[in-house]
Design an enzyme around this catalytic site. Structure first.
Site, PDB file in Angstrom:
ATOM      1  N   SER A  96      27.088 -20.694 -34.098  1.00  0.00           N
ATOM      2  CA  SER A  96      26.442 -21.926 -34.583  1.00  0.00           C
ATOM      3  C   SER A  96      25.988 -21.627 -36.005  1.00  0.00           C
ATOM      4  CB  SER A  96      25.246 -22.304 -33.703  1.00  0.00           C
ATOM      5  OG  SER A  96      25.660 -22.574 -32.394  1.00  0.00           O
ATOM      6  N   LYS A 171      26.957 -29.426 -34.691  1.00  0.00           N
ATOM      7  CA  LYS A 171      26.219 -28.553 -33.765  1.00  0.00           C
ATOM      8  C   LYS A 171      24.748 -28.422 -34.178  1.00  0.00           C
ATOM      9  CE  LYS A 171      25.282 -25.332 -30.755  1.00  0.00           C
ATOM     10  NZ  LYS A 171      25.103 -25.646 -29.342  1.00  0.00           N
ATOM     11  N   LYS A 240      16.821 -21.299 -35.826  1.00  0.00           N
ATOM     12  CA  LYS A 240      17.854 -21.167 -36.870  1.00  0.00           C
ATOM     13  C   LYS A 240      18.649 -22.474 -36.990  1.00  0.00           C
ATOM     14  CE  LYS A 240      21.509 -19.730 -35.250  1.00  0.00           C
ATOM     15  NZ  LYS A 240      22.698 -20.240 -34.583  1.00  0.00           N
TER      16      LYS A 240
HETATM   17  P1  NDP Z   1      22.795 -13.245 -28.481  1.00  0.00           P
HETATM   18  O1  NDP Z   1      21.595 -12.962 -29.285  1.00  0.00           O
HETATM   19  O2  NDP Z   1      22.712 -13.191 -27.000  1.00  0.00           O
HETATM   20  O3  NDP Z   1      23.989 -12.234 -28.908  1.00  0.00           O
HETATM   21  C1  NDP Z   1      24.314 -12.060 -30.250  1.00  0.00           C
HETATM   22  C2  NDP Z   1      25.593 -11.247 -30.382  1.00  0.00           C
HETATM   23  O4  NDP Z   1      25.850 -11.025 -31.770  1.00  0.00           O
HETATM   24  C3  NDP Z   1      25.488  -9.864 -29.743  1.00  0.00           C
HETATM   25  O5  NDP Z   1      26.775  -9.459 -29.351  1.00  0.00           O
HETATM   26  C4  NDP Z   1      24.979  -9.017 -30.901  1.00  0.00           C
HETATM   27  O6  NDP Z   1      25.317  -7.656 -30.792  1.00  0.00           O
HETATM   28  C5  NDP Z   1      25.759  -9.624 -32.042  1.00  0.00           C
HETATM   29  N1  NDP Z   1      25.095  -9.448 -33.330  1.00  0.00           N
HETATM   30  C6  NDP Z   1      23.815  -9.725 -33.647  1.00  0.00           C
HETATM   31  N2  NDP Z   1      23.584  -9.492 -34.956  1.00  0.00           N
HETATM   32  C7  NDP Z   1      24.757  -9.027 -35.461  1.00  0.00           C
HETATM   33  C8  NDP Z   1      25.170  -8.600 -36.737  1.00  0.00           C
HETATM   34  N3  NDP Z   1      24.323  -8.616 -37.778  1.00  0.00           N
HETATM   35  N4  NDP Z   1      26.452  -8.183 -36.900  1.00  0.00           N
HETATM   36  C9  NDP Z   1      27.310  -8.160 -35.865  1.00  0.00           C
HETATM   37  N5  NDP Z   1      26.977  -8.554 -34.616  1.00  0.00           N
HETATM   38  C10 NDP Z   1      25.726  -8.990 -34.427  1.00  0.00           C
HETATM   39  O7  NDP Z   1      23.342 -14.656 -28.979  1.00  0.00           O
HETATM   40  P2  NDP Z   1      24.185 -15.751 -28.157  1.00  0.00           P
HETATM   41  O8  NDP Z   1      25.375 -15.127 -27.559  1.00  0.00           O
HETATM   42  O9  NDP Z   1      23.258 -16.536 -27.314  1.00  0.00           O
HETATM   43  O10 NDP Z   1      24.591 -16.721 -29.383  1.00  0.00           O
HETATM   44  C11 NDP Z   1      25.691 -16.444 -30.244  1.00  0.00           C
HETATM   45  C12 NDP Z   1      25.915 -17.705 -31.088  1.00  0.00           C
HETATM   46  O11 NDP Z   1      26.239 -18.790 -30.205  1.00  0.00           O
HETATM   47  C13 NDP Z   1      24.681 -18.133 -31.893  1.00  0.00           C
HETATM   48  O12 NDP Z   1      25.077 -18.676 -33.113  1.00  0.00           O
HETATM   49  C14 NDP Z   1      24.046 -19.193 -30.995  1.00  0.00           C
HETATM   50  O13 NDP Z   1      23.248 -20.088 -31.740  1.00  0.00           O
HETATM   51  C15 NDP Z   1      25.280 -19.839 -30.379  1.00  0.00           C
HETATM   52  N6  NDP Z   1      25.093 -20.489 -29.085  1.00  0.00           N
HETATM   53  C16 NDP Z   1      24.394 -19.904 -28.044  1.00  0.00           C
HETATM   54  C17 NDP Z   1      24.256 -20.570 -26.832  1.00  0.00           C
HETATM   55  C18 NDP Z   1      23.502 -20.000 -25.668  1.00  0.00           C
HETATM   56  O14 NDP Z   1      23.247 -20.760 -24.706  1.00  0.00           O
HETATM   57  N7  NDP Z   1      23.132 -18.721 -25.656  1.00  0.00           N
HETATM   58  C19 NDP Z   1      24.840 -21.917 -26.625  1.00  0.00           C
HETATM   59  C20 NDP Z   1      25.609 -22.398 -27.754  1.00  0.00           C
HETATM   60  C21 NDP Z   1      25.701 -21.717 -28.926  1.00  0.00           C
HETATM   61  P3  NDP Z   1      24.372  -6.588 -30.019  1.00  0.00           P
HETATM   62  O15 NDP Z   1      24.936  -6.483 -28.636  1.00  0.00           O
HETATM   63  O16 NDP Z   1      24.508  -5.349 -30.818  1.00  0.00           O
HETATM   64  O17 NDP Z   1      22.953  -7.140 -30.044  1.00  0.00           O
END
Ligand code: NDP
Length: 296
Positions: A96, A171, A240
């Protein structure tokens, strides 16, 4: 298709799991062990040991990271993903993210002959597990056509909204409205509880009346009235999204006092509750402040 997937978080992991059943999948995650565990649970999935190797030989990459800035970091640098993406491949960004950064990413990738589609998703982890997410796409007709095949394993519907950035704009505004509904509902429900009305009855009446929303119909009965409070979407990510929607309104000259106020509210909640709080903790905080519990 040969697909690379980066970002096995709360929503990324179930999306990747759906892909593993259909595509030839290689995964990368910032915390490497998470990728190793994912591959162990999904036979046939390979683990990339660097961002650069993730892009080698794939037809498309799916990214699902917290912010567009994180996607830029993944792509850039001496060992960045962009170095290994070959002409004709496609980046499908399910983060997102924000429209302006995505336009910059698309321009840089186009110089290497790589396509870009912003494809944020809506529905949450349970819908991802069922392959029923709504995917909001921005990009050219040809790129979005290709992206449809890439996201098919986790998509219930795929909508092409316009050029690069249109998916992220859609979104962000969707989630800004979600945030407003949660905050307004929290205030309304604790007020009714203090007025002596039974929580289950107030939610049932609301849901057969004109004040209802997705939050009152789905989230409150499933997660608040039951007291289950699953942690599915970080409040920090919703804050965010509000910021992206508010900034977009500003760029376009739209006066948005409601979104601006909601953004401030969620900023304060994020600062107080921290980076791991769930978005529905907004309701939990309202309960605590009012001294009521919305169970029933
Ligand atoms: P999480 O916080 O659960 O996971 C984030 C992921 O990104 C992890 O794999 C993390 O790795 C990785 N990450 C974090 N920072 C970095 C970085 N600087 N560089 C590389 N990798 C990184 O987030 P979500 O899965 O919930 O969300 C992901 C996206 O999807 C976001 O943009 C969110 O807004 C969107 N979204 C989420 C929904 C939800 O219900 N959860 C629904 C719809 C959209 P690590 O394992 O090392 O922490």
């Amino acid at each position: 298709m040969r697909i690379g997937f980066a970002g096995l978080g709360a929503i990324g992991a179930p999306m990747a799991a759906r892909c593993a059943a259909v595509h030839d999948l290689i995964v990368w995650n910032r915390t490497h062990q998470r990728a190793v565990d994912f591959a162990a649970a999904h036979p046939g999935v390979r683990v990339a040991d660097s961002t650069m190797s993730l892009g080698e030989g794939v037809e498309a990459i799916i990214t699902c990271l917290p912010t567009s800035a994180d996607v830029v970091s993944l792509l850039d640098g001496q060992h960045g993903l962009a170095r290994s993406l070959t002409a004709g491949s496609l980046l499908v960004d399910c983060t997102s993210g924000d429209p302006a950064t995505s336009r910059g990413i698309a321009t840089a990738l186009a110089e290497r002959g790589v396509g870009f589609v912003d494809a944020p998703v809506s529905g949450g982890p349970p819908m991802a597990e069922r392959g029923a997410l709504t995917v909001m796409c921005g990009g050219t007709d040809a790129d979005v056509m290709r992206a449809r095949l890439v996201v098919a394993p986790f998509a219930g519907s795929v909508v092409h909204l316009g050029p690069v950035g249109a998916g992220h704009a859609m979104k962000a505004v969707n989630n800004a409205l979600l945030a407003v509904h949660i905050a307004a509902l929290a205030e309304g429900l604790v007020t009714l509880a203090k007025a002596g009305i039974d929580p289950r009855m107030m939610v049932d009446v609301l849901n057969s009346s004109s004040g209802r929303s997705f939050v009152s119909e789905m989230l409150v009965p499933d997660r608040v009235l039951t007291g289950s409070w699953p942690r599915l979407f970080r409040l920090a990510l919703l804050e965010k999204d509000l910021g992206i929607a508010h900034d977009l309104a500003g760029e376009l000259g739209v006066d948005d006092p409601v979104l601006a106020h909601a953004r401030q509210l969620y900023r304060e909640l994020r600062a107080t509750l921290g980076e791991t709080a769930d978005y529905l903790d907004t309701i939990r905080v309202a309960e605590e402040q009012a001294g009521v519990a919305l169970r029933g």
